[in-house]
Design a protein around this motif. Structure first.
Motif, PDB file in Angstrom:
ATOM      1  N   UNK A  95      94.209  31.550  -6.184  1.00 54.50           N
ATOM      2  CA  UNK A  95      93.709  32.336  -5.064  1.00 54.50           C
ATOM      3  C   UNK A  95      94.331  33.720  -4.989  1.00 54.50           C
ATOM      4  N   UNK A  96      94.202  34.362  -3.812  1.00 54.53           N
ATOM      5  CA  UNK A  96      94.664  35.730  -3.622  1.00 54.53           C
ATOM      6  C   UNK A  96      95.918  35.825  -2.760  1.00 54.53           C
ATOM      7  N   UNK A  97      96.430  34.684  -2.338  1.00 55.46           N
ATOM      8  CA  UNK A  97      97.645  34.699  -1.527  1.00 55.46           C
ATOM      9  C   UNK A  97      97.434  35.121  -0.090  1.00 55.46           C
ATOM     10  N   UNK A  98      96.196  35.012   0.419  1.00 48.86           N
ATOM     11  CA  UNK A  98      95.942  35.359   1.808  1.00 48.86           C
ATOM     12  C   UNK A  98      96.633  34.352   2.722  1.00 48.86           C
ATOM     13  N   UNK A  99      97.328  34.854   3.719  1.00 51.50           N
ATOM     14  CA  UNK A  99      98.091  33.987   4.614  1.00 51.50           C
ATOM     15  C   UNK A  99      97.198  33.368   5.684  1.00 51.50           C
ATOM     16  N   UNK A 100      97.646  32.241   6.221  1.00 51.44           N
ATOM     17  CA  UNK A 100      96.932  31.588   7.322  1.00 51.44           C
ATOM     18  C   UNK A 100      97.120  32.393   8.608  1.00 51.44           C
ATOM     19  N   UNK A 101      96.243  32.142   9.582  1.00 50.19           N
ATOM     20  CA  UNK A 101      96.375  32.781  10.885  1.00 50.19           C
ATOM     21  C   UNK A 101      95.805  34.180  10.924  1.00 50.19           C
ATOM     22  N   UNK A 102      96.033  34.870  12.040  1.00 54.13           N
ATOM     23  CA  UNK A 102      95.509  36.214  12.259  1.00 54.13           C
ATOM     24  C   UNK A 102      96.645  37.221  12.121  1.00 54.13           C
ATOM     25  N   UNK A 103      96.499  38.154  11.220  1.00 51.95           N
ATOM     26  CA  UNK A 103      97.542  39.153  10.994  1.00 51.95           C
ATOM     27  C   UNK A 103      97.679  40.051  12.229  1.00 51.95           C
ATOM     28  N   UNK A 104      98.888  40.454  12.563  1.00 46.02           N
ATOM     29  CA  UNK A 104      99.082  41.262  13.774  1.00 46.02           C
ATOM     30  C   UNK A 104      98.374  42.613  13.750  1.00 46.02           C
ATOM     31  N   UNK A 105      98.045  43.125  12.580  1.00 48.12           N
ATOM     32  CA  UNK A 105      97.347  44.412  12.527  1.00 48.12           C
ATOM     33  C   UNK A 105      95.829  44.262  12.588  1.00 48.12           C
ATOM     34  N   UNK A 106      95.321  43.036  12.550  1.00 49.94           N
ATOM     35  CA  UNK A 106      93.870  42.810  12.636  1.00 49.94           C
ATOM     36  C   UNK A 106      93.403  42.985  14.077  1.00 49.94           C
ATOM     37  N   UNK A 107      92.122  43.378  14.242  1.00 47.95           N
ATOM     38  CA  UNK A 107      91.526  43.455  15.578  1.00 47.95           C
ATOM     39  C   UNK A 107      90.436  42.410  15.689  1.00 47.95           C
ATOM     40  N   UNK A 108      90.573  41.501  16.647  1.00 46.83           N
ATOM     41  CA  UNK A 108      89.561  40.481  16.924  1.00 46.83           C
ATOM     42  C   UNK A 108      89.115  40.670  18.366  1.00 46.83           C
ATOM     43  N   UNK A 109      87.867  41.032  18.569  1.00 51.88           N
ATOM     44  CA  UNK A 109      87.359  41.250  19.921  1.00 51.88           C
ATOM     45  C   UNK A 109      87.483  39.966  20.739  1.00 51.88           C
ATOM     46  N   UNK A 110      87.853  40.072  21.993  1.00 49.59           N
ATOM     47  CA  UNK A 110      88.008  38.875  22.837  1.00 49.59           C
ATOM     48  C   UNK A 110      86.735  38.034  22.929  1.00 49.59           C
ATOM     49  N   UNK A 111      85.574  38.653  22.727  1.00 51.53           N
ATOM     50  CA  UNK A 111      84.312  37.909  22.817  1.00 51.53           C
ATOM     51  C   UNK A 111      83.817  37.417  21.455  1.00 51.53           C
ATOM     52  N   UNK A 112      84.618  37.570  20.429  1.00 57.38           N
ATOM     53  CA  UNK A 112      84.289  36.963  19.137  1.00 57.38           C
ATOM     54  C   UNK A 112      84.702  35.494  19.156  1.00 57.38           C
ATOM     55  N   UNK A 113      84.023  34.680  18.348  1.00 56.98           N
ATOM     56  CA  UNK A 113      84.307  33.251  18.282  1.00 56.98           C
ATOM     57  C   UNK A 113      84.763  32.893  16.874  1.00 56.98           C
ATOM     58  N   UNK A 114      85.993  32.396  16.776  1.00 54.68           N
ATOM     59  CA  UNK A 114      86.558  31.991  15.494  1.00 54.68           C
ATOM     60  C   UNK A 114      86.732  30.486  15.472  1.00 54.68           C
ATOM     61  N   UNK A 115      86.209  29.837  14.425  1.00 58.81           N
ATOM     62  CA  UNK A 115      86.368  28.405  14.280  1.00 58.81           C
ATOM     63  C   UNK A 115      87.788  28.028  13.909  1.00 58.81           C
TER      64      UNK A 115
END
Length: 363
Positions: free
Chosen positions: A94-114
């Motif tokens: 794989x590419x070594x992507x970490x689990x969870x949401x990175x602190x520099x990412x922006x996720x809108x409060x009205x987005x839905x993540x499974x």
């Protein structure tokens, strides 16, 4: 990421022979394989290369004499290249992507993540977006307003998904894929010289030069399950309805799909293919590298077009096409062979003329 020979063979539905407890760390080409590698010598033409490396174990073709090749163990599958698909899946780190949401990412409060969604550095997930469980959104990705991705999506770095795009399960987007840009649709207030040329195939008429007026894209893009989009590929939104890609279809790098294009199920669209607006591509179609498809035509189910082919008109199902403009492959090859023979033919004609004229002059 280590597996024994026995574990690999069982996972692939293949047969294992010899010292099946040898531990494999990676796959390698025969000439460069080390003692802990699985050499991929799946065709007899690679047999001689095994002696150039140091492999103890190899994946071989059906009927191979692994002991005569000096190996300690072997994996033999009836269809080695298909087994290779499973092998590479097992050994892919794989590419070594970490689990969870990175602190520099922006996720809108009205987005839905499974559940279990990973969001990488500097990624943006917009309002109303829905991301299916177990998906990976890589660094610097953009997911637009009200876009939907099914479960198990895997987006490499810098993938862009526009507003209202709908994508099914297990989608793979390679670096720099762009999905959901506006279509290339422009019109003039009065009939243009381009419209005249389209009708006459040459005469531009007396239309005056005019400004181009933009036609907005009200449709979006709809993508089925198990689709993969290659690096740098671009897919335009539809004008009124969606641009569509069916289940299981795979796009290579730098493919362009214009507005309103429809591609069916399980088709392969290879590198640098361009498909103009409102073309329809059937199921199980293969378009090899640098093919071009004219606008508003259909390409039937099961069509195969060789590299560089330009499809200018409708193609019935099951045809094998080649050339520019495209003709059936066997006819194109026959014509090409005839073209190569022309210089020799002209020399023969010149010699015959010389003989005939000399004979006439002697009489």
């Amino acid at each position: 990421m280590t597996h024994t020979v026995e574990q690999i063979a069982m996972a692939l539905g293949a047969q294992a022979f010899g010292a099946i407890d040898i531990v494999i760390t990676r796959a390698a080409e025969p000439a460069s394989a080390g003692p802990d590698d699985l050499a991929l010598a799946m065709n007899p033409k690679y047999a001689d290369s095994l002696s150039e490396g140091h492999a103890r174990v190899a994946m071989l073709w059906d009927g191979a004499d692994w002991e005569a090749l000096g190996l300690e163990a072997a994996i033999i599958a009836p269809r080695p290249r298909y087994a290779m698909a499973g092998l590479t899946r097992m050994l892919d780190a794989g590419q070594g992507f970490a689990a969870g949401i990175h602190p520099t990412a922006f996720v809108d409060p009205e987005a839905e993540l499974g559940e279990g969604v990973s969001v990488g550095p500097l990624a943006v997930i917009s309002k109303g977006a829905k991301i299916g469980a177990g998906s990976v959104i890589g660094p610097q990705c953009f997911i637009g307003w009200n876009a939907t991705l099914g479960e198990g999506a895997y987006l490499r770095e810098a993938v862009s998904i526009g507003a209202r795009v709908t994508i099914g399960a297990r989608f793979i987007g390679q670096p720099g894929a762009r999905i959901g840009g506006d279509g290339f649709s422009f019109v003039t207030a009065e009939p243009s010289n381009v419209e005249s040329v389209r009708k006459t195939l040459g005469d531009q008429g007396d239309a005056k030069a005019q400004d181009w007026t933009r036609i907005h894209s009200l449709g979006s893009v709809s993508i089925g399950d198990d689709v993969e989009i290659g690096m740098g590929s671009t897919i335009d939104c539809g004008t009124i309805r969606d641009t569509v890609i069916g289940d299981g279809t795979k796009l290579d790098n730098q493919v362009h799909m214009g507005h309103n294009v429809v591609i069916g199920r399980n088709s392969l669209i290879c590198g640098q293919v361009g498909i103009a607006g409102s073309a329809t591509i059937g199921d199980n179609v293969v378009l090899a590298g640098q093919c071009g498809v004219n606008d508003n035509i259909f390409v039937g189910d099961g069509v195969i077009a060789g590299g560089g082919t330009k499809l200018m008109s409708n193609v019935p199902a099951g045809r094998t096409m080649l050339g520019y403009p495209a003709t059936q492959m066997d006819k194109q090859v026959e014509g090409y062979k005839a073209l190569r023979r022309l210089p020799r033919l002209m020399r023969d004609v010149t010699e015959l003329k010389r003989i005939v004229f000399k004979s006439n002059s002697d009489t």
